[in-house]
Write an enzyme that holds these catalytic residues in place. Structure first.
Site, PDB file in Angstrom:
ATOM      1  NE  ARG A 202      11.156   6.797  41.165  1.00 45.33           N
ATOM      2  CZ  ARG A 202      10.330   6.034  41.874  1.00 45.33           C
ATOM      3  NH1 ARG A 202       9.158   5.682  41.366  1.00 45.33           N
ATOM      4  NH2 ARG A 202      10.666   5.607  43.085  1.00 45.33           N
ATOM      5  CE  LYS A 224      21.016  26.980  35.166  1.00 40.35           C
ATOM      6  NZ  LYS A 224      21.793  28.140  35.631  1.00 40.35           N
ATOM      7  CD  GLU A 266      18.497  37.273  33.915  1.00 44.90           C
ATOM      8  OE1 GLU A 266      19.462  37.022  33.160  1.00 44.90           O
ATOM      9  OE2 GLU A 266      18.446  36.864  35.091  1.00 44.90           O
ATOM     10  CE  LYS A 308      18.687  30.073  29.767  1.00 43.06           C
ATOM     11  NZ  LYS A 308      17.605  30.582  30.621  1.00 43.06           N
ATOM     12  CD  GLU A 318      24.977  26.769  35.198  1.00 40.72           C
ATOM     13  OE1 GLU A 318      25.425  26.937  36.327  1.00 40.72           O
ATOM     14  OE2 GLU A 318      23.878  27.215  34.816  1.00 40.72           O
ATOM     15  NE  ARG A 322      21.291  26.626  31.176  1.00 40.50           N
ATOM     16  CZ  ARG A 322      20.162  25.939  31.211  1.00 40.50           C
ATOM     17  NH1 ARG A 322      20.138  24.686  30.798  1.00 40.50           N
ATOM     18  NH2 ARG A 322      19.039  26.496  31.649  1.00 40.50           N
ATOM     19  CG  ASN A 326      24.245  31.643  36.002  1.00 43.42           C
ATOM     20  OD1 ASN A 326      23.047  31.877  35.974  1.00 43.42           O
ATOM     21  ND2 ASN A 326      24.728  30.406  35.961  1.00 43.42           N
ATOM     22  CG  HIS A 329      22.587  35.397  37.620  1.00 46.54           C
ATOM     23  ND1 HIS A 329      22.799  36.305  36.607  1.00 46.54           N
ATOM     24  CD2 HIS A 329      21.316  34.927  37.433  1.00 46.54           C
ATOM     25  CE1 HIS A 329      21.721  36.366  35.847  1.00 46.54           C
ATOM     26  NE2 HIS A 329      20.809  35.553  36.337  1.00 46.54           N
ATOM     27  CG  HIS A 333      21.736  33.922  42.875  1.00 51.25           C
ATOM     28  ND1 HIS A 333      22.114  32.759  42.239  1.00 51.25           N
ATOM     29  CD2 HIS A 333      20.735  34.435  42.131  1.00 51.25           C
ATOM     30  CE1 HIS A 333      21.377  32.590  41.158  1.00 51.25           C
ATOM     31  NE2 HIS A 333      20.534  33.598  41.076  1.00 51.25           N
ATOM     32  CG  HIS A 346      16.351  36.992  39.596  1.00 50.08           C
ATOM     33  ND1 HIS A 346      17.393  36.431  40.323  1.00 50.08           N
ATOM     34  CD2 HIS A 346      16.635  36.720  38.291  1.00 50.08           C
ATOM     35  CE1 HIS A 346      18.239  35.845  39.507  1.00 50.08           C
ATOM     36  NE2 HIS A 346      17.811  36.005  38.271  1.00 50.08           N
TER      37      HIS A 346
END
Length: 445
Positions: A202, A224, A266, A308, A318, A322, A326, A329, A333, A346
């Site tokens: 955990r 992330k 990026e 960032k 986010e 935030r 993206n 993206h 994606h 990517h």
């Protein structure tokens, strides 16, 4: 922080007379002014950020970029790291940036709290840097034992089956809650190691040691973590912050040219969405970046991390701001998922996705044609694609985008440029015809 119809507008501005030169770092003598105001608009204006020295911003609202010595990147001793702090209260952590940092064992060791460490890496990086990292963790520190798990290399392995290999090794090694996971590699390793650390017992400590441009300027910062699902990228994961990020710029010496270019997508993104002066610097220095000029790369990494870190400090999970990180993206994606994980890197998919987002922004009348041209030009100079693969269809895009993480109540929200360079919006309020026209312009029906 709210999003879409109840957004927070953020305005960051430095001295308006300050100009970026191709000599990397100007001096800042005045504090940056930050204002946050509630708004009912869907528009987010992250504004311009440049933090090169400790400045007069509240720790509650900003990430401080703290060079240990007051020198420009080109002059700073390779033995002295630049430190950018991600300010998240009791989860704050430093990003160390510099040359030869893996030889400074004290940097890593002070972030290891227990006696057991698990290094997670892959078949490409292990022969290059695993021994060096193990030495950094154990030198003069005999009480620490280090295990490792070496995973296959590639985006197609960023899945539950591979993740289980990390858990298997951790359990077999009888690691406890005071152990530390260390991610040694690019974005895939960082995402999987971080997710494993978030879930094992955990939650256990972990450290990021990114070895690619993509990971150093983006994925290693901000917490992330996650894995892919056959139906969508990064759909399974957690927000989980590291103890520190250690960026040894020497690791870029072994990075293939294609991976290096991928990471620049990026870097370019930060300039487009919130830092126009940084974009202008990139336009002047792209050839130096492509030639791996160490001073240029040190500056690009530092400035990207500052951007960032500032955004993450203001919106860790986010809820609005935030999401602007993206840009491109959602389209990108879809390319990765539809074309096949790992077929395009990517950053390559994000580059093509950025061009599509910019095209849509222009169709909506939100930006002028000069920005469209500048985006295409800089991506081409970075040897990045400016259109999706020819096998992508409109329906492929729409089916994947329908399960994108930014969909809310069935509404696809996008990051688009709006206004002068360095401004963007995160919104679901746009003419659907513009999206259809962009998809039709770039791919088959």
């Amino acid at each position: 922080m709210a999003c879409a119809t109840n957004a927070i507008s953020l305005s960051l501005s430095s001295n308006p007379n300050s100009k970026l030169s191709s000599d990397f770092i100007p001096k800042l003598n005045k504090p940056v002014n930050v204002s946050l105001r509630a708004s009912t608009s869907a528009e987010l204006n992250p504004g311009r950020l440049f933090l090169s020295r400790p400045i007069g911003l509240s720790r509650r609202n900003c990430a401080n970029a703290t060079p240990v010595m007051d020198q420009s990147v080109g002059e700073r001793s390779s033995s002295v790291p630049t430190i950018v702090e991600v300010d998240l209260g009791n989860r704050s952590y430093p990003i160390y940036i510099g040359s030869g940092l893996l030889d400074q064992h004290e940097l890593l060791q002070k972030h290891v709290h227990g006696k057991k460490v698990l290094v997670v890496t892959n078949t490409t990086i292990a022969p290059l840097y695993l021994d060096k990292v193990v030495d950094a963790l154990t030198k003069g520190n005999p009480n620490v034992s280090v295990e490792n798990v070496i995973l296959p290399d590639g985006e197609k392995y960023k899945n539950m089956e591979t993740l289980m290999k990390v858990f298997d090794k951790a359990i077999e090694s009888r690691l406890d809650r005071r152990c530390t996971f260390v991610a040694l590699g690019g974005g895939v390793i960082g995402d999987m190691c971080g997710f494993a650390a978030a879930a094992f017992l955990r939650g256990v400590n972990f450290i990021q040691i990114p070895t690619t441009v993509m990971a150093q300027v983006d994925s290693s910062v901000g917490g992330k973590t996650g894995i892919n699902h056959p139906l969508g990228k990064n759909l399974i994961g957690a927000f989980y912050q590291p103890q520190c990020v250690l960026i040894d710029t020497d690791t870029l010496n072994t990075l293939p040219n294609r991976e290096l270019a991928s990471g620049l997508a990026e870097v370019i993104k930060y300039g487009l969405i919130r830092d126009a002066e940084f974009f202008e610097w990139q336009e002047k220095n792209m050839e130096k970046l492509m030639a791996r000029d160490p001073d240029a790369f040190a500056y690009a990494i530092k400035r990207s991390c500052e951007n960032k870190a500032e955004v993450v400090s203001l919106d860790e999970k986010e809820s609005g701001l935030r999401a602007t990180l993206n840009l491109g993206h959602t389209f990108g994606h879809a390319i990765e998922t539809g074309f096949g994980y790992g077929e395009w890197l990517h950053g390559e998919a994000v580059a093509a996705g950025t061009v599509m987002a910019v095209d849509m922004s222009y169709r909506l009348g939100w930006i002028d044609s000069s920005i469209v041209k500048r985006v295409n030009d800089i991506l081409q100079r970075a040897k990045l694609p400016t259109a999706p693969p020819k096998t992508m269809t409109v329906e492929m895009f729409k089916s994947v985008m329908a399960v994108d993480k930014k969909v809310a109540d069935g509404l696809l929200r996008l990051i688009l440029l709006k206004g002068p360079l360095g401004n963007c919006v995160f919104t679901g309020e746009y003419d659907r015809k513009a999206l259809d026209d962009t998809l039709s312009a770039f791919c088959k029906s």
